[in-house]
Every structure is written in structure tokens, then in C-alpha cells.
Design an enzyme around this catalytic site. Structure first.
Site: not given
Ligand code: DOR
Length: 431
Positions: A61, A63, A65, A95, A153, A180, A233, A308, A312
Site C-alpha cells: 500500500h 502512493h 502519485r 488514485n 483506495d 478502503h 488499513h 499507506d 503530500h
């Protein structure tokens, strides 16, 4: 042929029930031998005395991006962060912008990972088109293109009918549907766990039922249609109970827990004074939930640890609590945090943690990883479990500096990492 001899380390290989001092010989991209006092002409020697040698970590899991949100992270920076955290295989979530919901998106990620990445990348394709929760995406085409998991997710699959169809595809292709779990009508605009802290802090709360009713629904669907339901999660004690019962009934449900849900609670929202780096989905829960997650991980009800990793930008987080983006970075702190906070105090044995980060996720995903048996792919992680360091996001390879662990002193360091027989991290530094 490239030869590397890792000498005198404490080898933990859950795929092989190995837990003791041994030498490990890598030839080319395979483990050639494992045993006592190996000697080989012309091999590069890595002195692993005092270190722990494990299969490369596998994270289900992450991200990354890319495409579209490269200001938060990209495949180059995210895979480097993975290597620094000891991860040699990662699943990246769809995502992105655009959402990875067709074969072109899957191929794009695989091509970029081959060009820019330093660890293995397994793309997860979206379950629904645009992750809108309504229309099933092209799971078959994405599978053919290389997707090894499907997930919406960040968002729930709202339609039970679509989820049921996705599970049918999961059965056909033998890949997990990772969920999710968040009922939007119960979650509302909840920014923290619903309860004492949400009340004290005057923040909208997300109740545990937002998670558990969706888990219950999907277990019922999986009971009916089969397939492999993987619950992402997991954050509450009640979720664990539902999953344990389903497994006792023989339903093919697996699940993961994050390092943050295992080590932090909602109290940190208050203690940190509304630090938006305590905001994630699902939210940090209570101490009772945390204790239940630890027991479930120890007992194997929770199969795997997954970070996860949710990078950001500064601006995404530098907002009023309710408006800040959800999530924290995790790849570069995962092992140290869990080792320091759970293994050293005796809550989780080191060999179980290693299993939950290596052999168990590799098996769950059905990929070649998570083993140091002779002939296995030479993905290896070497750890210094006695080494103390302080978390400084300025040192992260990840573009995401969003962690609530700034300044935390943690014992346990990733020293050296091999991917496919090549050293990608040496002495804690990327090669
Ligand atoms: O906190 C989270 N952040 N939870 C998720 O499920 C998604 C993730 C993200 O994409 O930032």
C-alpha cells in the site's frame, strides 16, 4: 557474474523458518547459497556481523502519485524512499491524476518504474472507472497489462453490486481486491475519530461504524461470490473481530494494518495541537483499538503491515485541520517505528514483524519475493537493530515530508538493500 557474500548476519527468513547466524551468497540476481562460513572467490563481502538480514520488505500500500501529482511524489522519489525503508517490492495505488483505471495507465506506471524506479513496482488498478464507485473498470485488460491488485483506495466502492462483480473478477484472475472501508454517509466530513477527542477538539468525528459496516458488507459479498477480499488499513478493534470471525468461517479475507495505527492514537491530535500530520484516513483511533490491532498482528489475524505511504506537499497540509489532505509518509520510518515501539517493548516478536513485512505480503500478492531460500530472487534487506537515529524529514528521499514523527528518536535502521542482486542502498545511503 556479480557475487556478493553477506557474512555473519542474523538471518530471519520466515519462508524457511530460518532464524540464526548465517552467511548468504548472492550470485547474479539469485540467492546461491546460505550456510555457515561460506567462502567464495571474487565475491564482494558485506560484513553483516551484528546486523539482521531479512528478505526485502514488501509493501502492499504505497502512493507514488505519478502520473499527475508529481509535486507530492513521483516514481523516482517514491521508490528511493522505499529502498531507504528496506522495501524492495511495493504496490502503488491508482488514485493518481488521471486515475489508473485502464491498461494504458498500468503500462505507464510499469514503464516509468523500469526507467526511474530502484525497487520493484506492482501497480494496483482502480476497481471503478475514475474511482467514482459506479462503473467497473477494465479489470481484465489491466490484469493482462500487469496489474496485480485492484483498489479504489482513498475512496470506498459505494456500490455493493460493483464490489460483488469485482470479487468475481478477483476469483478469475487470482488477485486481491483491496478495499478502503468507509461508508460516506456515516463518515461525513469526519476529520478525526468520533469520540472523546473529536468532542474536546471541536472537530467532526468519523465513527468506527463507518469502517465496520463496509467490512461486514464486503465479507458477506465475499462469502457469496468468493474471490479474495483484502481489507486495507484496518483501524478498529471491532474490524478485527469481524475479520477473525469471517476467517474462522473459511472466507478468503486478508487484511493489513499501518505502522501509524499500530503506534499512534487520537490523543496525538490533541497533544500535537492540531498538527495536520495526525490527519489520515482512517483516522487514528483509541488506545483500546491500538492494543487490539497489535494483538491481531501478533496472532496473525492481521496478515501484513502496509505503510499507506501518502506523501503530500507542504501546502496540502498547511491548512486548517478540516481542510488538510489526509495521510502521512511512511516508507522511511516504518521499520524503525515498529521495531522501536513494538518489538523492543516486547509487544511483537521481531520474527513476526519480519514475516508481516516480507513473506506474508509476498504470498498474499502472489509475487516472487519474501524469501531467502537458495534460488530465490536476491531481494535482501540488512538492518541494524541497535542503531538509534532521529527522524528528520529533511533527510527523506520522499518528496513528502508530512510525518508526525519529526524529532522522534527511533532504534532500528535500514543499512543495506539489494534488489535483484544489486546493491541499491549501502550504509543507509542510496547508491
Ligand atoms: O490517509 C490517507 N491518504 N488514506 C487514504 O486512504 C488515501 C491516502 C492518500 O491518497 O493520500
Amino acid at each position: 557474474m556479480n557475487k556478493i557474500l553477506i557474512k555473519g548476519g542474523h538471518v530471519i527468513d520466515p519462508s524457511n523458518d530460518r532464524d540464526g547466524i548465517a552467511d548468504l551468497l548472492v550470485e547474479g540476481n539469485r540467492v546461491a547459497a546460505i550456510g555457515d562460513q561460506l567462502t567464495v572467490e571474487g565475491a564482494e563481502i558485506i560484513d553483516a556481523k551484528g546486523c539482521t538480514v531479512t528478505p526485502g520488505f514488501v509493501d502492499l500500500h504505497v502512493h507514488l502519485r505519478e502520473p499527475g501529482l508529481e509535486y507530492k511524489e513521483d516514481i523516482a522519489s517514491g521508490t528511493r524512499a522505499a529502498a531507504r525503508g528496506g522495501f524492495t517490492s511495493i504496490v502503488c495505488m491508482p488514485n493518481t491524476s488521471p486515475v489508473i483505471d485502464d491498461e494504458t495507465g498500468v503500462r505507464f506506471v510499469l514503464d516509468r518504474a523500469a526507467r526511474d524506479g530502484v525497487v520493484r513496482v506492482y501497480p494496483a488498478g482502480a476497481v471503478t472507472k475514475g474511482q467514482k464507485g459506479e462503473e467497473l473498470a477494465e479489470l481484465g485488460l489491466m490484469y493482462e497489462a500487469g496489474a496485480r491488485m485492484f483498489s479504489d483506495d482513498g475512496l470506498p466502492v459505494i456500490s455493493a453490486r460493483v464490489m460483488s462483480t469485482a470479487l468475481t473478477y478477483s476469483k478469475m484472475f487470482g488477485v486481491p481486491i483491496s478495499t478502503h472501508q468507509e461508508d460516506p454517509t456515516l463518515a461525513g466530513d469526519g476529520a478525526v475519530n468520533f469520540g472523546r477527542i473529536s468532542t474536546l477538539m471541536g472537530l467532526p468525528g468519523m465513527p468506527e461504524e463507518a469502517e465496520t459496516v463496509m467490512i461486514a458488507r464486503d465479507i458477506e459479498l465475499c462469502r457469496r461470490v468468493g474471490g479474495h477480499l483484502h481489507i486495507g488499513h484496518v483501524s478498529t478493534a471491532r474490524s478485527v473481530q469481524l475479520i477473525e470471525r469471517a476467517r474462522e468461517e473459511g472466507i478468503n479475507v486478508t487484511c493489513e494494518v499501518t505502522p501509524h495505527h499500530l503506534t499512534l492514537t487520537e490523543d496525538l491530535v490533541k497533544e500535537s495541537g492540531y498538527d495536520t500530520n495526525t490527519k489520515m484516513k482512517p483516522p487514528l483511533r483509541t488506545e483500546a483499538d491500538r492494543r487490539a490491532l497489535i494483538s491481531a498482528l501478533r496472532d496473525g489475524v492481521i496478515d501484513v503491515v502496509a505503510t499507506d505511504h501518502a506523501p503530500h506537499s507542504f501546502d496540502d497540509k498547511d491548512k486548517e485541520y478540516i481542510f488538510a489532505d489526509n495521510g502521512i509518509t511512511g516508507l522511511e520510518t516504518a521499520f524503525a517505528l515498529l521495531h522501536d515501539r513494538l518489538v523492543l517493548p516486547g509487544d511483537i516478536p521481531l520474527d513476526r514483524l519480519v514475516e508481516a513485512m516480507t513473506t506474508a505480503p509476498a504470498r498474499l500478492l502472489g509475487v516472487e519475493a519474501g524469501s531467502l531460500k537458495e534460488g530465490a530472487i536476491a531481494d535482501v534487506t540488512i538492518l541494524r537493530t541497535d542503531s538509534e537515529w532521529a527522524v528528520n524529514p529533511g533527510d527523506f528521499a520522499s518528496k513528502g515530508k508530512n510525518t508526525p514523527l519529526v524529532g522522534w528518536s527511533l532504534t532500528g535502521k535500514v543499512e543495506t538493500v539489494l534488489v535483484d542482486g544489486n546493491i541499491v542502498l549501502r550504509g543507509g545511503e542510496l547508491v
